[in-house]
Design a protein around this motif. Sequence first.
Motif, PDB file in Angstrom:
ATOM      1  N   LYS A 141       0.825  -1.216   0.000  1.00 21.32           N
ATOM      2  CA  LYS A 141       0.000   0.000   0.000  1.00 21.32           C
ATOM      3  C   LYS A 141       0.860   1.268   0.000  1.00 21.32           C
ATOM      4  N   PHE A 142       2.168   1.103   0.217  1.00 22.20           N
ATOM      5  CA  PHE A 142       3.072   2.251   0.308  1.00 22.20           C
ATOM      6  C   PHE A 142       4.141   2.200  -0.781  1.00 22.20           C
ATOM      7  N   GLU A 143       3.755   1.711  -1.941  1.00 21.23           N
ATOM      8  CA  GLU A 143       4.698   1.571  -3.046  1.00 21.23           C
ATOM      9  C   GLU A 143       5.414   2.887  -3.328  1.00 21.23           C
ATOM     10  N   GLY A 144       6.734   2.817  -3.457  1.00 18.56           N
ATOM     11  CA  GLY A 144       7.537   3.991  -3.749  1.00 18.56           C
ATOM     12  C   GLY A 144       7.848   4.860  -2.548  1.00 18.56           C
ATOM     13  N   LYS A 145       7.435   4.432  -1.369  1.00 18.12           N
ATOM     14  CA  LYS A 145       7.679   5.216  -0.148  1.00 18.12           C
ATOM     15  C   LYS A 145       8.448   4.376   0.874  1.00 18.12           C
ATOM     16  N   ASN A 146       9.156   5.071   1.746  1.00 13.66           N
ATOM     17  CA  ASN A 146       9.720   4.418   2.919  1.00 13.66           C
ATOM     18  C   ASN A 146       8.648   4.411   4.003  1.00 13.66           C
ATOM     19  N   VAL A 147       8.788   3.493   4.942  1.00  9.59           N
ATOM     20  CA  VAL A 147       7.828   3.376   6.036  1.00  9.59           C
ATOM     21  C   VAL A 147       8.598   3.330   7.348  1.00  9.59           C
ATOM     22  N   LEU A 148       8.205   4.186   8.290  1.00 12.87           N
ATOM     23  CA  LEU A 148       8.773   4.147   9.633  1.00 12.87           C
ATOM     24  C   LEU A 148       7.840   3.335  10.513  1.00 12.87           C
ATOM     25  N   LEU A 149       8.315   2.189  10.973  1.00 15.05           N
ATOM     26  CA  LEU A 149       7.563   1.355  11.902  1.00 15.05           C
ATOM     27  C   LEU A 149       7.998   1.770  13.298  1.00 15.05           C
ATOM     28  N   SER A 150       7.134   2.506  13.970  1.00 17.28           N
ATOM     29  CA  SER A 150       7.486   3.060  15.275  1.00 17.28           C
ATOM     30  C   SER A 150       6.760   2.256  16.361  1.00 17.28           C
ATOM     31  N   PHE A 151       7.477   1.279  16.896  1.00 17.92           N
ATOM     32  CA  PHE A 151       6.913   0.403  17.927  1.00 17.92           C
ATOM     33  C   PHE A 151       6.931   1.100  19.275  1.00 17.92           C
ATOM     34  N   HIS A 152       5.803   1.026  19.959  1.00 11.79           N
ATOM     35  CA  HIS A 152       5.680   1.540  21.317  1.00 11.79           C
ATOM     36  C   HIS A 152       5.025   0.447  22.150  1.00 11.79           C
ATOM     37  N   PRO A 153       5.426   0.300  23.418  1.00  5.56           N
ATOM     38  CA  PRO A 153       4.938  -0.830  24.221  1.00  5.56           C
ATOM     39  C   PRO A 153       3.421  -0.872  24.412  1.00  5.56           C
ATOM     40  N   LEU A 154       2.817   0.206  24.856  1.00  7.02           N
ATOM     41  CA  LEU A 154       1.379   0.189  25.149  1.00  7.02           C
ATOM     42  C   LEU A 154       0.742   1.560  24.956  1.00  7.02           C
ATOM     43  N   ALA A 155      -0.446   1.569  24.386  1.00  6.55           N
ATOM     44  CA  ALA A 155      -1.229   2.803  24.316  1.00  6.55           C
ATOM     45  C   ALA A 155      -1.586   3.231  25.739  1.00  6.55           C
ATOM     46  N   TRP A 156      -2.007   4.455  25.866  1.00  3.20           N
ATOM     47  CA  TRP A 156      -2.502   5.014  27.121  1.00  3.20           C
ATOM     48  C   TRP A 156      -1.397   5.235  28.149  1.00  3.20           C
ATOM     49  N   THR A 157      -0.150   5.251  27.719  1.00  3.36           N
ATOM     50  CA  THR A 157       0.958   5.564  28.624  1.00  3.36           C
ATOM     51  C   THR A 157       1.614   6.853  28.137  1.00  3.36           C
ATOM     52  N   SER A 158       2.224   7.597  29.042  1.00  2.69           N
ATOM     53  CA  SER A 158       2.695   8.947  28.712  1.00  2.69           C
ATOM     54  C   SER A 158       3.824   8.967  27.683  1.00  2.69           C
ATOM     55  N   VAL A 159       4.827   8.112  27.811  1.00  6.98           N
ATOM     56  CA  VAL A 159       5.936   8.141  26.859  1.00  6.98           C
ATOM     57  C   VAL A 159       5.447   7.704  25.482  1.00  6.98           C
ATOM     58  N   CYS A 160       4.584   6.697  25.447  1.00  5.50           N
ATOM     59  CA  CYS A 160       4.026   6.241  24.163  1.00  5.50           C
ATOM     60  C   CYS A 160       3.189   7.344  23.523  1.00  5.50           C
ATOM     61  N   ARG A 161       2.410   8.042  24.317  1.00  5.87           N
ATOM     62  CA  ARG A 161       1.613   9.169  23.813  1.00  5.87           C
ATOM     63  C   ARG A 161       2.537  10.225  23.211  1.00  5.87           C
ATOM     64  N   ASN A 162       3.587  10.584  23.940  1.00  5.88           N
ATOM     65  CA  ASN A 162       4.520  11.597  23.449  1.00  5.88           C
ATOM     66  C   ASN A 162       5.226  11.136  22.178  1.00  5.88           C
ATOM     67  N   GLN A 163       5.551   9.851  22.095  1.00  2.00           N
ATOM     68  CA  GLN A 163       6.191   9.293  20.906  1.00  2.00           C
ATOM     69  C   GLN A 163       5.270   9.416  19.693  1.00  2.00           C
ATOM     70  N   MET A 164       3.995   9.054  19.864  1.00  3.04           N
ATOM     71  CA  MET A 164       3.050   9.108  18.750  1.00  3.04           C
ATOM     72  C   MET A 164       2.706  10.550  18.390  1.00  3.04           C
ATOM     73  N   GLN A 165       2.586  11.425  19.375  1.00  3.69           N
ATOM     74  CA  GLN A 165       2.280  12.829  19.083  1.00  3.69           C
ATOM     75  C   GLN A 165       3.439  13.505  18.352  1.00  3.69           C
ATOM     76  N   ALA A 166       4.684  13.100  18.640  1.00  2.00           N
ATOM     77  CA  ALA A 166       5.834  13.656  17.913  1.00  2.00           C
ATOM     78  C   ALA A 166       5.767  13.253  16.443  1.00  2.00           C
ATOM     79  N   LEU A 167       5.339  12.024  16.166  1.00  2.00           N
ATOM     80  CA  LEU A 167       5.173  11.586  14.778  1.00  2.00           C
ATOM     81  C   LEU A 167       4.062  12.384  14.095  1.00  2.00           C
ATOM     82  N   GLU A 168       2.955  12.542  14.788  1.00  2.00           N
ATOM     83  CA  GLU A 168       1.825  13.317  14.252  1.00  2.00           C
ATOM     84  C   GLU A 168       2.238  14.776  13.999  1.00  2.00           C
ATOM     85  N   ASP A 169       2.915  15.390  14.964  1.00  2.00           N
ATOM     86  CA  ASP A 169       3.315  16.795  14.850  1.00  2.00           C
ATOM     87  C   ASP A 169       4.289  17.023  13.697  1.00  2.00           C
ATOM     88  N   ASN A 170       5.021  15.982  13.310  1.00  2.00           N
ATOM     89  CA  ASN A 170       6.018  16.095  12.239  1.00  2.00           C
ATOM     90  C   ASN A 170       5.590  15.361  10.973  1.00  2.00           C
TER      91      ASN A 170
END
Length: 152
Positions: free
Chosen positions: A26-55
């Motif tokens: 589904k991402f032909e011609g693109k690179n994909v960043l697989l950003s693994f985080h241990p669990l939703a609903w935790t502060s560091v994971c939230r910050n990790q995902m929000q940094a991806l969203e913000d950028n």
Amino acid sequence: MKIEVGAKIPEINLRDHNDEEITLDKFEGKNVLLSFHPLAWTSVCRNQMQALEDNYKEFEKNNTVPIGISVDPVPSKRAWAENIGLKNLKLASDFWPHGEFASKLGIFIEEKGISGRVNILVNDQGKVLWIKEYDIPELPDINEVLTAVKNN
């Protein structure tokens, strides 16, 4: 054995928080960043995902699609995405079989039932271009991630 730079990842077949299928084709011609985080609903994971969203636009400029991945089920990922205000970032579920994709990559922590906190940049053929593993409580440095994306 953990996946390494230059290796090919196993086939991705996960569902995102909108219950849409995620596969590399589904991402032909693109690179994909697989950003693994241990669990939703935790502060560091939230910050990790929000940094991806913000950028997200920066990822797009560099022909890369970031995807957040954890062992949480799709309904939990959907509620979490809404709760933290994600508009662009896809959150994929590696829930069932529990942690199977993370296990194939060698980053599943069996005794905790979670993946490690790991960023893996792959091309559209699944070849690993860059990988970085973090301590569970450590927030990935988004500038380091963006530099890796720009350089690959």
